[in-house]
Design a protein around this motif. Structure first.
Motif, short mmCIF file in Angstrom:
data_model
loop_
_atom_site.label_atom_id
_atom_site.label_comp_id
_atom_site.label_asym_id
_atom_site.label_seq_id
_atom_site.Cartn_x
_atom_site.Cartn_y
_atom_site.Cartn_z
N UNK A 1 0.83 -1.21 0.00
CA UNK A 1 0.00 0.00 0.00
C UNK A 1 0.86 1.25 0.00
N UNK A 2 1.94 1.23 0.79
CA UNK A 2 2.87 2.36 0.83
C UNK A 2 3.40 2.66 -0.57
N UNK A 3 3.86 1.63 -1.27
CA UNK A 3 4.44 1.84 -2.60
C UNK A 3 3.37 2.17 -3.64
N UNK A 4 2.16 1.64 -3.45
CA UNK A 4 1.05 1.99 -4.35
C UNK A 4 0.75 3.49 -4.25
N UNK A 5 0.69 4.01 -3.03
CA UNK A 5 0.38 5.43 -2.84
C UNK A 5 1.53 6.31 -3.31
N UNK A 6 2.76 5.83 -3.18
CA UNK A 6 3.91 6.59 -3.66
C UNK A 6 3.84 6.79 -5.17
N UNK A 7 3.33 5.79 -5.89
CA UNK A 7 3.26 5.88 -7.34
C UNK A 7 1.98 6.49 -7.86
N UNK A 8 1.03 6.82 -6.96
CA UNK A 8 -0.28 7.29 -7.39
C UNK A 8 -0.24 8.72 -7.92
N UNK A 9 0.45 9.59 -7.19
CA UNK A 9 0.57 11.01 -7.56
C UNK A 9 2.00 11.47 -7.28
N UNK A 10 2.46 12.51 -7.98
CA UNK A 10 3.76 13.08 -7.61
C UNK A 10 3.71 13.57 -6.16
N UNK A 11 4.68 13.18 -5.31
CA UNK A 11 4.63 13.58 -3.89
C UNK A 11 4.73 15.10 -3.71
N UNK A 12 4.08 15.59 -2.68
CA UNK A 12 4.21 16.99 -2.29
C UNK A 12 5.63 17.24 -1.78
N UNK A 13 6.14 16.28 -1.02
CA UNK A 13 7.53 16.30 -0.57
C UNK A 13 7.95 14.86 -0.37
N UNK A 14 9.26 14.63 -0.39
CA UNK A 14 9.76 13.27 -0.21
C UNK A 14 11.15 13.34 0.38
N UNK A 15 11.39 12.54 1.41
CA UNK A 15 12.72 12.35 1.94
C UNK A 15 12.81 10.94 2.49
#
Length: 210
Positions: free
Chosen positions: A52-66
């Motif tokens: 689920x974590x990786x599904x949501x990561x690929x769903x939309x461009x992240x607002x921020x990521x680290x």
């Protein structure tokens, strides 16, 4: 300073993808609140699966990521958005979702620290390493850094590249120390302001679980 709801776990166990989406709308029909404000959701968190974590990561461009964290670019309401966490707890990688109010820029780091505290039995049962990690993640960037990044001559070669943090040294004022060299007293003092008090959350945890 704005008061934000205490961080609280709202689901026992690991939520499936279907359960996650249900939790996203859990306040839709709650009487007496305005879910469009985002306030009912702010501070809520629960555990999810790695897929689920990786599904949501690929769903939309992240607002921020680290490292170990990303925020959704689509806000729930107001300044509240979904933040997803990958956290190693007791040597095991786990994944979580939380609603953070980004009007407080420290909210994602504070939530991460709160999740660690909750899942390890609060600060009194955390290892020293977990306490240091929680302090580091909850400390504002202005008050932490990497030894040698600004002035290489200020640190011996063996300490360069290590994490540093500002602490109150009493009569000496504020001093910069290596994170790993914090005393037990300094750790306790920093945890007391970095982590939400678990006892104040317990009633909310039980009441809000679905």
């Amino acid at each position: 300073m704005t008061d934000h709801p205490a961080f609280r776990k709202v689901h026992d166990g690991i939520a499936s993808r279907e359960q996650m989406f249900q939790l996203f709308d859990r306040h839709r029909d709650t009487p007496g609140i305005d879910p469009l404000s985002g306030t009912p959701y702010a501070g809520e968190w629960f555990e999810i699966t790695a897929s689920t974590y990786h599904f949501m990561l690929g769903l939309l461009p992240p607002l921020f990521m680290r490292t170990g964290m990303f925020g959704m670019s689509e806000y729930k309401a107001g300044y509240v958005t979904s933040v997803f966490f990958a956290i190693r707890i007791r040597t095991r990688e786990r994944w979580f979702h939380g609603f953070c109010d980004l009007s407080d820029k420290r909210s994602p780091d504070a939530m991460r620290a709160a999740i660690i505290a909750h899942e390890t039995g609060a600060a009194d049962s955390m290892t020293r390493e977990e306490k240091l990690e929680a302090i580091w993640n909850a400390t504002h960037p202005d008050f932490k850094g990497i030894a040698g990044n600004v002035d290489p001559d200020a640190w011996p070669a063996e300490h360069q590249g290590k994490r540093t943090i500002l602490v109150n040294a009493g009569a000496q004022g504020t001093v910069l120390k290596l994170l790993e060299n914090l005393s037990d007293k300094e750790i306790d003092e920093l945890l007391s302001v970095s982590l939400p008090l678990r006892n104040s959350r317990r009633g909310g945890d039980d009441a809000d679980r679905s």
